[in-house]
Design an enzyme around this catalytic site. Sequence first.
Site, PDB file in Angstrom:
ATOM      1  CG  PHE A 147     -13.364   1.029   6.636  1.00 38.40           C
ATOM      2  CD1 PHE A 147     -13.148   0.819   6.195  1.00 38.40           C
ATOM      3  CD2 PHE A 147     -14.075   0.374   7.985  1.00 38.40           C
ATOM      4  CE1 PHE A 147     -13.154  -0.943   5.866  1.00 38.40           C
ATOM      5  CE2 PHE A 147     -14.372  -1.205   7.981  1.00 38.40           C
ATOM      6  CZ  PHE A 147     -13.996  -1.633   6.457  1.00 38.40           C
ATOM      7  NE  ARG A 178      -6.816 -12.966   5.591  1.00 34.73           N
ATOM      8  CZ  ARG A 178      -7.223 -12.063   5.193  1.00 34.73           C
ATOM      9  NH1 ARG A 178      -6.966 -11.159   4.386  1.00 34.73           N
ATOM     10  NH2 ARG A 178      -8.041 -11.550   6.351  1.00 34.73           N
ATOM     11  CG  HIS A 219      -5.620  -6.385   0.109  1.00 43.85           C
ATOM     12  ND1 HIS A 219      -6.546  -6.026   0.901  1.00 43.85           N
ATOM     13  CD2 HIS A 219      -5.895  -6.634  -1.109  1.00 43.85           C
ATOM     14  CE1 HIS A 219      -7.644  -7.222   0.344  1.00 43.85           C
ATOM     15  NE2 HIS A 219      -6.719  -7.580  -0.715  1.00 43.85           N
ATOM     16  CB  THR A 259      -6.614  -5.572   9.479  1.00 49.48           C
ATOM     17  OG1 THR A 259      -7.538  -7.149   9.527  1.00 49.48           O
ATOM     18  CG2 THR A 259      -7.565  -4.903   8.674  1.00 49.48           C
ATOM     19  CD  GLU A 303      -8.592  -9.281  -3.004  1.00 49.61           C
ATOM     20  OE1 GLU A 303      -7.263  -9.667  -3.053  1.00 49.61           O
ATOM     21  OE2 GLU A 303      -9.377  -8.685  -2.837  1.00 49.61           O
ATOM     22  CE  LYS A 337      -3.745  -1.897   2.315  1.00 48.30           C
ATOM     23  NZ  LYS A 337      -4.990  -2.297   3.722  1.00 48.30           N
ATOM     24  CE1 TYR A 346      -9.494  -3.229   0.110  1.00 46.22           C
ATOM     25  CE2 TYR A 346      -9.110  -1.033  -0.667  1.00 46.22           C
ATOM     26  CZ  TYR A 346      -8.327  -2.509   0.149  1.00 46.22           C
ATOM     27  OH  TYR A 346      -7.303  -2.604   0.557  1.00 46.22           O
ATOM     28  CG  ASN A 350      -3.113  -2.349   6.990  1.00 47.72           C
ATOM     29  OD1 ASN A 350      -3.169  -1.740   5.624  1.00 47.72           O
ATOM     30  ND2 ASN A 350      -4.484  -2.961   7.017  1.00 47.72           N
ATOM     31  NE  ARG A 392      -2.714  -5.927   7.045  1.00 46.14           N
ATOM     32  CZ  ARG A 392      -3.873  -6.583   6.700  1.00 46.14           C
ATOM     33  NH1 ARG A 392      -4.076  -7.683   7.886  1.00 46.14           N
ATOM     34  NH2 ARG A 392      -4.175  -6.226   5.820  1.00 46.14           N
TER      35      ARG A 392
HETATM   36  P1  CMP Z   1      -7.483  -4.461   3.782  1.00 52.14           P
HETATM   37  O1  CMP Z   1      -6.882  -5.857   3.641  1.00 52.14           O
HETATM   38  O2  CMP Z   1      -6.953  -3.804   2.866  1.00 52.14           O
HETATM   39  O3  CMP Z   1      -8.474  -4.846   3.490  1.00 52.14           O
HETATM   40  C1  CMP Z   1      -9.532  -3.463   3.715  1.00 52.14           C
HETATM   41  C2  CMP Z   1      -8.508  -2.641   4.629  1.00 52.14           C
HETATM   42  O4  CMP Z   1     -10.346  -1.797   4.811  1.00 52.14           O
HETATM   43  C3  CMP Z   1      -8.220  -3.455   5.752  1.00 52.14           C
HETATM   44  O5  CMP Z   1      -6.932  -3.348   5.593  1.00 52.14           O
HETATM   45  C4  CMP Z   1      -7.953  -2.079   6.637  1.00 52.14           C
HETATM   46  O6  CMP Z   1      -6.736  -1.106   5.971  1.00 52.14           O
HETATM   47  C5  CMP Z   1      -8.970  -0.837   6.545  1.00 52.14           C
HETATM   48  N1  CMP Z   1      -9.782  -0.800   7.372  1.00 52.14           N
HETATM   49  C6  CMP Z   1     -10.208  -0.191   8.050  1.00 52.14           C
HETATM   50  N2  CMP Z   1     -10.801   0.422   8.796  1.00 52.14           N
HETATM   51  C7  CMP Z   1     -11.073  -0.802   9.436  1.00 52.14           C
HETATM   52  C8  CMP Z   1     -12.012  -1.127  10.467  1.00 52.14           C
HETATM   53  N3  CMP Z   1     -12.366  -0.722  11.413  1.00 52.14           N
HETATM   54  N4  CMP Z   1     -12.351  -2.695  10.004  1.00 52.14           N
HETATM   55  C9  CMP Z   1     -11.462  -3.265   9.165  1.00 52.14           C
HETATM   56  N5  CMP Z   1     -10.614  -3.086   8.075  1.00 52.14           N
HETATM   57  C10 CMP Z   1     -10.890  -1.376   8.004  1.00 52.14           C
END
Ligand code: CMP
Length: 136
Positions: free
Chosen positions: A60, A88, A118, A94, A129, A12, A52, A115, A105
């Site tokens: 968010f 993962r 992805h 996350t 994807e 990212k 997304y 973070n 992360r």
């Molecule tokens: P990612 O794995 O890219 O998938 C969705 C992204 O939403 C996640 O990583 C986070 O960076 C972002 N995000 C922001 N707020 C939240 C939340 N409350 N719960 C989950 N993902 C979040």
Amino acid sequence: MSEVEQTLSIIKPDAVERNLSDKIKNIFIKNNLKIKESKKIQITKDEAAEFYKVHQSKPFYNDLCSYLSSGPIIVMILEGKNAVLFNRKLMGATNPINAEKNTIRKLYGISIDKNSIHGSDSIDNAKNEIKFFFKT
Ligand code: CMP
């Protein structure tokens, strides 16, 4: 039985900006995930919204789409045994605060938004994807 799978990984904007791409790629390589494809791109907010869209009902969502389109990202196809789940595990939770020691992360994430990485969360999502970024 473990199967060879492919998964999509995105470094990212926060991690690209901090020049962490090689460090993150080395974690994949050291852990026997092959980087089959890799490209540095910048996407539009509309493209991020499409990517997304599973999160479109979440509070968010708008910030997430603005963020992913805010700077260059590196999109990669990773391949290896149980690549989807294994990737993962390497990424960690996350929210970096909850991520296990030595996960990507935990090492590099700044916040739940920034973070650093992805990764696809299922084999079906990985296929979609990968298609999204690497149309053949
Ligand atoms: P990612 O794995 O890219 O998938 C969705 C992204 O939403 C996640 O990583 C986070 O960076 C972002 N995000 C922001 N707020 C939240 C939340 N409350 N719960 C989950 N993902 C979040």
